[in-house]
Design a protein around this motif. Structure first.
Motif, PDB file in Angstrom:
ATOM      1  N   GLY B 338      56.511 100.758  58.665  1.00 32.97           N
ATOM      2  CA  GLY B 338      56.027 100.669  57.292  1.00 32.97           C
ATOM      3  C   GLY B 338      54.673  99.996  57.194  1.00 32.97           C
ATOM      4  O   GLY B 338      53.987 100.126  56.186  1.00 32.97           O
ATOM      5  N   THR B 339      54.277  99.268  58.236  1.00 34.51           N
ATOM      6  CA  THR B 339      52.959  98.647  58.175  1.00 34.51           C
ATOM      7  C   THR B 339      51.862  99.685  58.389  1.00 34.51           C
ATOM      8  O   THR B 339      50.740  99.470  58.025  1.00 34.51           O
ATOM      9  CB  THR B 339      52.801  97.527  59.218  1.00 34.51           C
ATOM     10  N   ALA B 379      58.627  97.513  53.013  1.00 42.02           N
ATOM     11  CA  ALA B 379      57.505  98.164  53.692  1.00 42.02           C
ATOM     12  C   ALA B 379      56.401  98.559  52.704  1.00 42.02           C
ATOM     13  O   ALA B 379      55.223  98.492  53.019  1.00 42.02           O
ATOM     14  CB  ALA B 379      57.994  99.385  54.458  1.00 42.02           C
ATOM     15  N   TYR B 380      56.813  98.923  51.483  1.00 45.59           N
ATOM     16  CA  TYR B 380      55.851  99.250  50.426  1.00 45.59           C
ATOM     17  C   TYR B 380      54.882  98.093  50.184  1.00 45.59           C
ATOM     18  O   TYR B 380      53.765  98.276  49.752  1.00 45.59           O
ATOM     19  CB  TYR B 380      56.581  99.427  49.087  1.00 45.59           C
ATOM     20  N   THR B 382      54.336  95.234  52.271  1.00 44.79           N
ATOM     21  CA  THR B 382      53.790  94.395  53.331  1.00 44.79           C
ATOM     22  C   THR B 382      52.465  94.928  53.836  1.00 44.79           C
ATOM     23  O   THR B 382      52.323  96.127  54.053  1.00 44.79           O
ATOM     24  CB  THR B 382      54.772  94.276  54.513  1.00 44.79           C
ATOM     25  N   PHE B 385      49.398  98.195  55.380  1.00 46.38           N
ATOM     26  CA  PHE B 385      49.551  99.457  54.667  1.00 46.38           C
ATOM     27  C   PHE B 385      50.741  99.398  53.753  1.00 46.38           C
ATOM     28  O   PHE B 385      51.862  99.199  54.195  1.00 46.38           O
ATOM     29  CB  PHE B 385      49.728 100.611  55.654  1.00 46.38           C
ATOM     30  N   GLY B 386      50.536  99.591  52.490  1.00 46.98           N
ATOM     31  CA  GLY B 386      51.654  99.617  51.559  1.00 46.98           C
ATOM     32  C   GLY B 386      51.177 100.264  50.285  1.00 46.98           C
ATOM     33  O   GLY B 386      50.116  99.949  49.777  1.00 46.98           O
TER      34      GLY B 386
END
Ligand code: NA
Ligand code: NA
Lengths: 318, 440, 168
Positions: B338-339, B379-380, B382, B385-386
């Protein structure tokens, strides 16, 4: 020489495949050893069912297990795959029709025309309704949105059934999200095996066909490239898969009707169900009028059923 | 090439392509197309398009444009303004009260839309300027809005859970209900966190001055009517659905239409609002659909080349871990991916790999759907990238720097991880409601 | 060369923009179909065709709207590094990586044309009781993908122009 690798996609989801295909593929791979391996993929896994035939014809997929009807093969015999209404009563009817009444030859010719090898046809389970609400008369079928085979759906729509086609793996969920009121796709064994018994309450004992006709197919070029003994092995393993289903379904249907805890059985009286059987004969004639090949198959089915009636018990009762 | 090599090759090239900043769907689709043409053998070139046909049959995806439209109508038409006023007046006297009210606002907004985008837009445009004007700490404020808007995908309706439902082949209705209690629990935990922080340091969230809160009781009660709107929209959509009168996709259309009519009735559907909602719905839907299309193609190629087997094999046989270890490892790998992976891509590429494994390990897939969604939410948020981070950056006023945004989310992420752990330990938090409703 | 690129962009972009502006109202078409589906189900007999037509509408919506979305820069990018770059640097990278996108769209278009040809040759129908022909939606998809391809090329041209210090 390097190992031959085939990709095969089945019509069945993982839970059903456990019975109807995985054992045969495991046997094949074990025996073929370093010479060949078939990698099995489930319903819609690599390509959606609608594109399955074309994918095999092109060689994107090497082999397919399906009935002709649900993969919409562009042949004259498509309507007879799956459940052609009332064409068969028992699962042994199908191999007899193919091996002794000449359907094998017709299928072989039809599929060769479109670049596909028809390896072997077998019989699977009967076609019953599994529904949320009970069905005890033809009236109850009206307005029900039912997942079923294309040809069976065409036939059933005259009784007010609304046939719905969805990806096989989505059926259980579609029952729960309200997209479907019922399923007319299998016998009770499958209802229990794949989880449909958990989302329906009733099982109608009247069926619209006694056995499903389904087949194994392969891309013609890939098939021709195989050495003789692997073709033979392929055929034997496919036939073994049909055999497994013969006893698995036959025993399963009886056992679950008697002992199954999840579905209540209901019936439409025989006199009333006779309307549906009579409609089927009319439907056969409609189909026969569509082409010469179809007429030929319909004649064979008529001949076969007439012979069975004459043969009497145990082939036909009453 | 061995299965393992193919898996590594395909994943690594995709990551690399993503790093270049090319459009996500182009990066994923490009790798899929190259692999299909070079590694598949005969007919590989047909795989990307056959995924488009597969996508067409995924009927629950029809809810995507509907829920996106709903979200835009709500945020563009500012019908949420009245809701905010309601919370503002009722909660204002407390220290941190406006922040608590914002969480409340987010819960109601979540019940009316399926993504976190709308919550973010409403929070950033309505709540954020007000809170800053009242001297709230800017880190606290941005954190509250980001955390609160992430409830959008956990409280039904939820697009992420629809996508998950399609991949895991689980009923959407049950998944949605499973998200309700965890969503409310998380909202409560955010509130508790705000209360404690503001108690310790009232400067973070000063109470409204006395002259601003002398509203008569009847005025205050009149404001409560604003709360009716989300309730009407939510139930107009959910009652026919849960009762089986309408199907999922039909219900989503009812929801979209109700929201649209509400905006018309409240005279907020101006030409500009109409234009923005309709246009942005198309753009965002296309963005999503093309990523899903590309990712489905990637998935089919990846699967057909045997890479999926390699991953299953790695987790279950080579590492020889017990089920819980595997589950925790999967969640961690989600956070790491998620990053740098886009959320939709992550869902469509990674979930098909993990879901069968989770099922095989004997875990409940409804429960896992909730874990999955919360992990996605984390993950959205952090860095680096989110989706939420980017939206926040795009929508926040100048005085809030990227550093503030990055710094603001840490405590909320910790709260979310705590919530995640609670649901892992006590699955009934998620499963109680669907079991209760569907057992009837 | 720059003349050709300018002409290309000035033809392709307005077409895709107009098409996108029309397609965006498709949301109401989908809503209408689904509302009809709900009403007909509650009031009398459920319709055979609604779910399928809604699916076709959705496919047309995102296929024909896709080029407009590219034009408007709606497609997410992972902007961990990209976000910090100068316009020139972005153009440099894009000019190369967009070839990947173009390649993907090319393969997609090839598959679409093949599949459409099959549909036409065999008169493929959807295997449902309603049995609609499949070729109309497949042709729509071909058109959408083709226009996506043109739009991606248009973006490439714009990047090349940026690198040459020109605007198209
Ligand atoms: Na929501
Ligand atoms: Na992230």
């Amino acid at each position: 020489q390097s190992k031959i690798k085939w990709r095969m996609q089945t019509y069945a989801g993982a839970a059903l495949a456990e019975h109807v295909i995985t054992p045969a593929i495991n046997s094949f791979n074990k025996i073929a050893g370093d010479e060949m391996e078939i990698e099995l993929f489930f319903a819609d896994q690599l390509v959606p069912t609608g594109e399955l035939f074309r994918a095999m014809q092109k060689g994107t997929i090497d082999a397919v297990q399906s009935d002709d009807d649900s993969m919409a093969s562009p042949t004259e015999v498509t309507v007879f795959g799956g459940y052609f209404p009332f064409a068969s009563r028992y699962s042994l009817d199908v191999p007899v029709l193919f091996n002794q009444y000449g359907l094998n030859e017709i299928w072989d010719e039809e599929y060769s025309k479109v670049g596909v090898k028809h390896i072997s046809a077998g019989a699977w389970d009967p076609c019953h309704f599994a529904t949320k609400d009970p069905i005890t008369s033809l009236e109850d079928l009206k307005g029900k949105r039912v997942f079923t085979f294309p040809t069976a759906g065409r036939f059933l729509s005259q009784f007010g059934v609304i046939p719905v086609t969805l990806p096989w793996e989505d059926i259980e969920v579609a029952m729960q999200t309200g997209e479907l009121d019922g399923i007319a796709w299998s016998g009770i064994t499958e209802d229990y095996t794949v989880g449909w018994a958990d989302v329906t309450n009733y099982f109608l004992t009247n069926n619209i066909s006694g056995a499903w006709a389904g087949s194994f197919f392969a891309n013609m070029d890939r098939y021709n490239e195989l050495p003789e003994h692997l073709r033979e092995l392929l055929k034997v393993c496919m036939d073994q898969s049909h055999y497994y289903r013969q006893w698995w379904y036959w025993g399963g249907e009886a056992s679950l009707r008697v002992n199954g805890p999840k579905m209540e059985l209901t019936s439409i009286p025989d006199e009333e169900w006779k309307t549906v059987e009579d409609a089927a004969v009319k439907f056969w004639d409609e189909i026969a009028a569509e082409s010469e090949t179809k007429a030929k198959v319909v004649n064979i089915i008529k001949q076969y059923n007439a012979d069975m009636v004459k043969a009497g018990r145990p082939y036909r009762y009453g | 090439m061995s299965y393992e090599m193919i898996a590594i090759f395909m994943f690594a090239s995709m990551m690399l392509m993503l790093m270049t900043g090319q459009r996500v769907f182009g990066a994923i689709g490009g790798v899929a197309a190259v692999a299909a043409l070079t590694l598949w053998g005969t007919g590989g070139s047909d795989i990307p398009f056959s995924s488009a046909m597969k996508l067409m049959k995924w009927y629950p995806l029809l809810t995507l444009p509907m829920f996106i439209f709903m979200g835009y109508v709500l945020s563009e038409s500012k019908i949420a303004d009245d809701l905010y006023k309601m919370f503002h007046v009722w909660m204002g006297p407390l220290n941190g009260g406006l922040a608590i009210g914002t969480i409340g606002l987010m819960v109601l907004v979540s019940a009316m839309n399926g993504l976190s985008v709308a919550g973010m837009a409403i929070g950033a445009t309505i709540a954020l300027p007000e809170l800053l004007r009242r001297g709230y700490d800017k880190k606290m404020v941005t954190g509250v809005i980001q955390a609160g808007s992430s409830l959008g995908i956990l409280v039904p309706p939820s697009v992420v859970l629809v996508l998950y439902a399609m991949i895991a082949r689980q009923p959407v209705g049950q998944l949605w209900l499973a998200g309700v209690v965890p969503g409310l629990m998380m909202a409560a935990m955010f509130i508790i966190y705000i209360v404690i922080r503001c108690k310790l340091n009232p400067a973070l969230g000063p109470a409204l001055p006395v002259e601003e809160r002398n509203h008569s009781m009847s005025e205050k009660l009149a404001l409560l009517r604003a709360g009716l709107l989300p309730i009407v929209i939510f139930f107009a959509m959910m009652i026919p659905f849960v009762n089986g009168w309408t199907s999922l996709v039909e219900s989503s259309a009812i929801g979209a239409l109700t929201a649209f009519l509400a905006a018309v009735v409240k005279r907020r559907m101006t030409r500009e609002v109409f234009e923005n909602s309709v246009r942005n719905t198309l753009l965002i839907s296309c963005m999503f659909m093309w990523i899903i299309l590309a990712a489905l193609g990637f998935g089919a190629v990846f699967d057909g080349l045997g890479a999926v087997r390699a991953i299953d094999n790695l987790f279950t046989e080579q590492l020889g871990l017990d089920p819980w270890m595997i589950l925790i490892l999967m969640q961690l790998s989600f956070l790491i991916m998620g990053t740098f992976l886009d959320d939709t891509a992550m869902l469509v590429i990674v979930a098909p790999l993990y879901v069968p494994l989770v099922k095989m390990l004997g875990f409940d897939l409804i429960w896992y759907g909730v874990l999955y969604t919360i992990t996605t939410q984390i993950a959205y948020m952090t860095p680096p990238f989110g989706y939420n981070l980017f939206l926040m950056r795009a929508m926040a006023p100048k005085e809030i720097t990227l550093k503030d945004i990055y710094g603001s989310i840490l405590p909320f992420v910790l709260v979310m991880i705590l919530a995640l752990s609670l649901i892992m330990i006590f699955p009934q938090i998620a499963l109680w409601l669907p079991e209760y409703v569907y057992a009837r | 060369m720059i003349g050709f690129m300018r002409a290309f962009v000035r033809i392709v972009d307005p077409i895709n923009r107009k098409l996108g502006r029309i397609t965006m109202y498709g949301i109401f078409v989908m809503m209408g179909i689904l509302m009809w589906s709900s009403i007909s189900k509650i009031a009398f007999m459920p319709s055979l065709w609604t779910l399928e037509v809604a699916q076709f509408a959705m496919v047309a919506y995102y296929m024909l709207g896709g080029p407009y979305a590219i034009q408007e820069g709606a497609n997410v990018r992972m902007d961990l590094f990209y976000g910090e770059w100068s316009t020139r640097r972005k153009a440099w990278f894009d000019a190369f990586t967009v070839l990947f996108l173009i390649f993907y769209l090319g393969v997609l278009l090839y598959g679409a044309i093949e599949s459409t040809a099959y549909s036409l040759e065999y008169g493929e129908r959807s295997p449902t009781a309603w049995r609609p022909y499949i070729w109309p939606i497949k042709i729509t998809m071909c058109v959408g993908i083709f226009l996506m391809l043109l739009q991606a090329i248009s973006e490439l041209f714009k990047d090349i122009a940026t690198l040459k210090g020109k605007t198209l």
